[in-house]
Enzyme design. Sequence first.
Site, short mmCIF file in Angstrom:
data_model
loop_
_atom_site.label_atom_id
_atom_site.label_comp_id
_atom_site.label_asym_id
_atom_site.label_seq_id
_atom_site.Cartn_x
_atom_site.Cartn_y
_atom_site.Cartn_z
N TYR A 135 0.86 -1.18 0.00
CA TYR A 135 0.00 0.00 0.00
C TYR A 135 0.90 1.23 0.00
O TYR A 135 1.47 1.59 1.03
CB TYR A 135 -0.92 0.01 1.21
CG TYR A 135 -1.91 -1.13 1.28
CD1 TYR A 135 -2.26 -1.84 0.14
CD2 TYR A 135 -2.49 -1.49 2.48
CE1 TYR A 135 -3.18 -2.88 0.20
CE2 TYR A 135 -3.41 -2.53 2.55
CZ TYR A 135 -3.74 -3.22 1.41
OH TYR A 135 -4.65 -4.27 1.48
N PHE A 148 -14.14 -5.36 0.14
CA PHE A 148 -15.12 -4.74 -0.77
C PHE A 148 -16.55 -4.96 -0.28
O PHE A 148 -17.36 -5.59 -0.96
CB PHE A 148 -14.97 -5.27 -2.20
CG PHE A 148 -13.67 -4.93 -2.86
CD1 PHE A 148 -12.98 -3.76 -2.55
CD2 PHE A 148 -13.11 -5.79 -3.79
CE1 PHE A 148 -11.78 -3.45 -3.17
CE2 PHE A 148 -11.90 -5.49 -4.41
CZ PHE A 148 -11.24 -4.31 -4.10
N LEU A 200 -18.99 -3.09 -0.33
CA LEU A 200 -19.99 -2.51 -1.23
C LEU A 200 -19.59 -2.70 -2.70
O LEU A 200 -20.06 -1.97 -3.57
CB LEU A 200 -20.16 -1.01 -0.94
CG LEU A 200 -20.82 -0.65 0.38
CD1 LEU A 200 -20.89 0.85 0.56
CD2 LEU A 200 -22.23 -1.24 0.46
N GLY A 201 -18.75 -3.67 -2.98
CA GLY A 201 -18.26 -3.86 -4.34
C GLY A 201 -19.16 -4.77 -5.17
O GLY A 201 -19.71 -5.75 -4.66
N GLY A 202 -19.33 -4.45 -6.46
CA GLY A 202 -20.03 -5.31 -7.38
C GLY A 202 -21.54 -5.17 -7.38
O GLY A 202 -22.24 -6.04 -7.92
N PHE A 203 -22.08 -4.10 -6.81
CA PHE A 203 -23.52 -3.92 -6.76
C PHE A 203 -24.05 -3.42 -8.10
O PHE A 203 -23.44 -2.56 -8.74
CB PHE A 203 -23.89 -2.89 -5.69
CG PHE A 203 -23.89 -3.40 -4.28
CD1 PHE A 203 -25.00 -3.25 -3.48
CD2 PHE A 203 -22.78 -4.04 -3.75
CE1 PHE A 203 -25.01 -3.71 -2.17
CE2 PHE A 203 -22.78 -4.51 -2.46
CZ PHE A 203 -23.90 -4.34 -1.66
#
Length: 294
Positions: free
Chosen positions: A72, A217, A219-222
Amino acid sequence: MTDATHTRPDARQAGRLTFPGTDISVNRMGYGAMQLAGPHVFGPPADEDAARAVLKEAVACGVDHIDTSDFYGPYVVNRLIDEALRPYPEALTLVTKVGAFRDEKGGWPLDRSPEGLTRAVHDNLDHLGIDRIDVVNLRMGGPEDDVIEPLGVLKRFQDEGRIAHIGLSNVTAAQVRAGQSVVPIVCVQNQYNVVFRGDDALIDSLADEGIAYVPFFPLGGFTPIQSAGLDGVARDLGVSAQQVALAWLLQRSPNILVIPGTSSVAHLHDNIAAAALSLPDDALAKLNGLATAG
């Protein structure tokens, strides 16, 4: 950072989990430090003082599990953790990842060679300013990748006392089983959320063994329809969509640890507040239906 009108949220309200076969017990609401780097997780942040303030506030809110990696930045986030928190609180658990690095263009090439893993372990130790890493997750690239040889490299560091415990990231159930033939696996870190449900069976099997599952993630891929459904539940409850997504994960299984990341103290407080959010049955039913929504 708190006043009479704003009560500091408490990560302890999410409950605790002990990594199997260890004496490491953590609050299930943790913190992922990835977003403290610059744009695209590359280079330093615009305001390093603000980044260090987020880390200090996370600990003040009861977070005792910080997820990080030397890739990172690269090297930036571990340096900020060192500057903000060392000498580290006795109860703080630092979890890092190896198996990749950042190239000069900001790419994420995988490197699980013995030389690459050795360099990564030493770099994480040096930049965090510690003699032993609590947990190291081995990052894999796909279901076809061999976990046995690279885990053997990490096991040697474990035998030398430089790594306490080992986990896996971005893996299948078969890779977890293969890894367990080399070294005890204390946690698995994969993509999973209320709509991305591919690991349902894996989570349940890990729970039976007491192994921690750490989703990324949240909230990923909504799809737009799924996002609208999540927003509707959040609106009905008077909280943020992020809080609802995190609370759903915490209620999904007792072996799930959440590590939401942010570079803002306000967003940090909003995330940690999910530790105290209990979703009612009707909200859970709506959320569980999102996975099959168009």
